[in-house]
Design an enzyme around this catalytic site. Structure first.
Site, mmCIF file in Angstrom:
data_model
loop_
_atom_site.group_PDB
_atom_site.id
_atom_site.type_symbol
_atom_site.label_atom_id
_atom_site.label_comp_id
_atom_site.label_asym_id
_atom_site.label_seq_id
_atom_site.Cartn_x
_atom_site.Cartn_y
_atom_site.Cartn_z
ATOM 1 N N ALA A 167 0.837 -1.199 0.000
ATOM 2 C CA ALA A 167 0.000 0.000 0.000
ATOM 3 C C ALA A 167 0.869 1.244 0.000
ATOM 4 O O ALA A 167 2.052 1.177 0.333
ATOM 5 C CB ALA A 167 -0.896 0.006 1.235
ATOM 6 N N GLU A 186 -9.335 10.611 5.072
ATOM 7 C CA GLU A 186 -8.550 9.586 4.383
ATOM 8 C C GLU A 186 -9.453 8.569 3.697
ATOM 9 O O GLU A 186 -10.353 8.001 4.297
ATOM 10 C CB GLU A 186 -7.629 8.845 5.346
ATOM 11 N N GLU A 208 12.841 5.271 1.642
ATOM 12 C CA GLU A 208 13.962 5.281 2.594
ATOM 13 C C GLU A 208 13.543 5.030 4.036
ATOM 14 O O GLU A 208 14.325 4.527 4.833
ATOM 15 C CB GLU A 208 14.744 6.590 2.498
ATOM 16 N N GLU A 237 10.945 2.993 4.876
ATOM 17 C CA GLU A 237 10.264 1.706 4.993
ATOM 18 C C GLU A 237 11.212 0.659 5.558
ATOM 19 O O GLU A 237 12.388 0.618 5.203
ATOM 20 C CB GLU A 237 9.743 1.233 3.630
#
Length: 177
Positions: A72, A115, A135, A137
């Site tokens: 996701a 959201e 970077e 994750e």
């Protein structure tokens, strides 16, 4: 219908903003809502030709745990949600979907945030064996679980991530005969 008569940004963050909104009813009564405004997201339910669901396992600082999740990501400004789904699948798992279909879109919790999640089914997968993590994750591994086992795990309340439960439930509904 009630209308928003005033907005005040309380917090401006990297991933979301908090806005204090004053509303007025038709009877001229005023009330306030604090709203979390954030970008929408695309979530992918990738199913292999062997009927396995592809998950990612990663550490989530907010809850201090490793989680099993579906690929996701945030929809970039102006990006089509389907393109986000394709991109995130490739970046996080190394798989490319030849067929990707919107199953459902929904609001996470419309009482306090805007959201929206776009949930896609990815099929006819090709393993490109190339990932490209953001970077920040911390994806530890790609996990494949047979679909029937996923249903059993869901019934046992194993999956703690809402997107997984929505995805499996939608897929099960779509494929009822």
């Amino acid at each position: 219908m009630n209308k928003c008569i005033k907005e005040e940004e309380i917090f401006k963050g990297i991933r979301f903003n908090i806005v204090k909104k004053t509303y007025e009813t038709e009877e001229k009564k005023k009330y306030i809502r604090e709203c979390v405004e954030t970008a929408s997201a695309a979530v992918v339910l990738p199913i292999t030709k062997n009927n396995e669901v592809i998950f990612i396992k990663q550490y989530r600082e907010v809850i201090g745990e490793k989680t099993l999740e579906l690929p996701a990501g945030i929809i970039e400004n102006g990006e089509d949600p389907k393109e986000t789904a394709k991109r995130e699948l490739r970046e996080e798992t190394g798989f490319l979907a030849q067929m990707i279909t919107l199953m459902v879109d929904y609001y996470v919790s419309c009482g306090y945030t805007n959201e929206k999640v776009y949930l896609y089914l990815a099929e006819e997968l090709e393993d490109k064996r190339e990932t490209n993590y953001d970077e920040d994750e911390q994806i530890e591994e790609i996990v494949k679980i047979p679909l029937e086992e996923c249903y059993k795990l869901q019934e046992e309340n194993y999956f703690k991530h809402a997107n997984i439960n929505v995805a499996l439930s939608m897929y099960r509904c779509i494929n009822k005969e």
